[in-house]
Design a protein around this motif. Structure first.
Motif, short mmCIF file in Angstrom:
data_model
loop_
_atom_site.label_atom_id
_atom_site.label_comp_id
_atom_site.label_asym_id
_atom_site.label_seq_id
_atom_site.Cartn_x
_atom_site.Cartn_y
_atom_site.Cartn_z
N TYR A 35 1.07 -1.36 0.03
CA TYR A 35 -0.14 -0.05 -0.28
C TYR A 35 0.85 1.25 -0.04
CZ TYR A 35 -3.85 -3.31 0.92
OH TYR A 35 -4.81 -4.17 0.51
N THR A 36 0.83 1.59 -0.88
CA THR A 36 1.72 3.59 -1.29
C THR A 36 0.94 4.57 -0.56
OG1 THR A 36 0.98 2.92 -3.54
CG2 THR A 36 2.65 2.09 -2.83
N PHE A 37 1.91 5.29 -0.59
CA PHE A 37 0.90 6.35 0.06
C PHE A 37 1.37 7.94 -0.38
CE2 PHE A 37 1.05 3.35 3.97
CZ PHE A 37 -0.09 3.38 4.12
N TYR A 38 0.93 8.69 -0.63
CA TYR A 38 1.44 10.55 -1.28
C TYR A 38 0.94 11.80 -0.11
CZ TYR A 38 0.24 14.58 -4.02
OH TYR A 38 0.30 16.25 -4.06
N HIS A 39 0.33 10.94 1.25
CA HIS A 39 0.37 12.11 2.50
C HIS A 39 1.06 11.67 3.86
CE1 HIS A 39 -2.34 15.43 0.48
NE2 HIS A 39 -3.68 14.12 0.58
N ASP A 40 1.60 10.56 3.79
CA ASP A 40 1.97 9.69 5.40
C ASP A 40 3.55 10.65 4.86
OD1 ASP A 40 2.66 8.31 7.50
OD2 ASP A 40 1.12 7.07 6.20
N ALA A 41 3.82 11.01 6.28
CA ALA A 41 4.59 11.78 7.07
C ALA A 41 5.40 10.51 6.91
CB ALA A 41 4.25 12.91 7.49
N TYR A 42 4.91 9.47 7.78
CA TYR A 42 6.37 8.59 8.14
C TYR A 42 6.57 7.64 7.02
CZ TYR A 42 4.72 11.90 11.48
OH TYR A 42 4.52 13.19 12.37
N TYR A 43 5.49 6.83 6.98
CA TYR A 43 5.52 5.67 5.60
C TYR A 43 5.66 6.18 4.20
CZ TYR A 43 6.01 3.09 10.03
OH TYR A 43 5.79 2.67 11.55
N ARG A 44 6.25 5.68 3.76
CA ARG A 44 6.43 5.62 1.84
C ARG A 44 4.97 4.52 2.01
NH1 ARG A 44 6.63 11.05 0.78
NH2 ARG A 44 8.85 11.38 0.33
N ALA A 45 5.18 3.37 1.69
CA ALA A 45 4.79 2.18 2.19
C ALA A 45 4.80 1.34 2.45
CB ALA A 45 4.93 1.65 0.45
N LEU A 46 3.13 0.45 3.25
CA LEU A 46 3.03 -0.79 3.75
C LEU A 46 2.90 -2.45 3.17
CD1 LEU A 46 2.18 0.90 7.01
CD2 LEU A 46 4.06 0.38 6.54
N LYS A 47 3.02 -2.81 3.91
CA LYS A 47 2.87 -4.14 3.03
C LYS A 47 2.53 -5.04 4.27
CE LYS A 47 4.86 -7.13 0.79
NZ LYS A 47 6.01 -7.86 -0.35
N TYR A 48 0.89 -5.86 4.88
CA TYR A 48 0.40 -6.06 5.34
C TYR A 48 0.03 -7.39 4.99
CZ TYR A 48 -1.32 -1.42 6.56
OH TYR A 48 -1.23 0.21 6.80
N ASN A 49 -0.21 -8.78 6.61
CA ASN A 49 -1.15 -10.11 6.24
C ASN A 49 -1.88 -10.16 6.78
OD1 ASN A 49 -0.84 -10.02 8.83
ND2 ASN A 49 0.17 -10.67 10.29
N THR A 50 -2.92 -11.44 5.99
CA THR A 50 -4.49 -11.44 6.33
C THR A 50 -5.00 -11.00 7.40
OG1 THR A 50 -3.94 -13.50 6.82
CG2 THR A 50 -4.05 -12.54 4.17
#
Length: 285
Positions: free
Chosen positions: A253-268
């Motif tokens: 999951y990629t972000f335009y606004h997040d000040a701390y993360y550019r992208a995150l991946k999650y499990n189920t």
């Protein structure tokens, strides 16, 4: 600049500027003691929100996801109200990568609110001109229509300065459009009536750009939606749909606004299993 490779796609986050907006507005009816644990707030009850376009390089083409806050597009009052401490440095970011604005083939606009669309135009003397001279601009037809005919509420975020200079470069679409094989823009509504997300799939590798349906990592909960949303219940359902689908595929999951993360991946289970953090630095504007 942070980068992420997903299949044959490479993502690089450019410097599009920063705003500081009211935390309560960004989390709607969620109580501050809950959201402030996940996303820091300053003494003015504002939260830091990047406006950083993603350079998407795929199949020898260069696309941008949204455009940043632009340069010299705001009055002094707007700079104060929107907490703009840094304006766009997109051209400088492109130069660092050996590119210019002429090398951008397309701009994928999730929606046309000012904090996403101001970077579409730039000043050339006393006139506003397209920022990306050779780019086709993709946006939903619903969003494009409202941009040019805003209502009493939306006129505060849909500005003529951001659409009139680029109207001949816009290619509206209806429900969805495939930009290149595997890369789709999909109309969701929710945050705005014409809001779209971006989904890329290359075999088992996936990224999903939820834009302002999930603007930061702290908005992962489907019920945590913005007071700015025109159709908050739609936002809830669309976020639930696309997080469930993405978690099952181990999507980024990629972000335009997040000040701390550019992208995150999650499990189920919705637990973070991988991350691309944003490099923090002191603002210079």
């Amino acid at each position: 600049m942070e980068t992420l490779e997903v299949g044959r796609a490479k993502l690089t986050w450019l410097n599009g500027g920063v705003t500081f907006l009211d935390g309560g507005a960004m989390f709607g009816v969620v109580p501050k003691p809950l959201w402030s644990k996940k996303y820091p707030v300053n003494e003015k009850n504002q939260i830091e929100l990047r406006t950083d376009p993603l350079l998407l390089q795929i199949d020898k083409q260069n696309f941008l996801i949204d455009s940043g806050v632009g340069v010299h597009k705001f009055t002094d009052k707007q700079i104060r109200n929107f907490g703009i401490l840094e304006q766009s440095k997109v051209e400088q970011s492109l130069q660092e990568l050996g590119l210019t604005t002429h090398d951008v083939d397309g701009v994928l606009m999730t929606h046309l609110h000012f904090d996403h669309a101001c970077g579409l135009t730039k000043w050339q003397g006393e006139n506003l001109v397209p920022s990306f001279e050779n780019a086709t601009i993709f946006v939903t037809d619903v969003e494009w229509n409202e941009m040019r005919n805003p209502n009493l509420r939306s006129q505060n975020t849909y500005w003529e300065a951001n659409w009139k200079p680029i109207e001949k470069k816009v290619e509206p679409f209806s429900k969805e459009v495939e930009i290149v094989p595997g890369l789709k823009m999909i109309h969701t509504s929710g945050h705005s009536d014409g809001h779209a997300i971006i989904v890329f799939e290359d075999k088992e590798e996936v990224f999903i750009h939820m834009a302002d349906i999930m603007p930061t990592h702290a908005h992962q909960n489907p019920l945590w939606v913005l007071a700015y949303d025109d159709y908050p219940v739609t936002s809830v359902h669309q976020k639930e749909k696309w997080t469930k689908a993405g978690f099952e595929k181990q999507a980024w999951y990629t972000f335009y606004h997040d000040a701390y993360y550019r992208a995150l991946k999650y499990n189920t289970k919705g637990e973070i299993v991988d991350e691309i953090s944003r490099q923090r630095y002191q603002y210079t504007d």
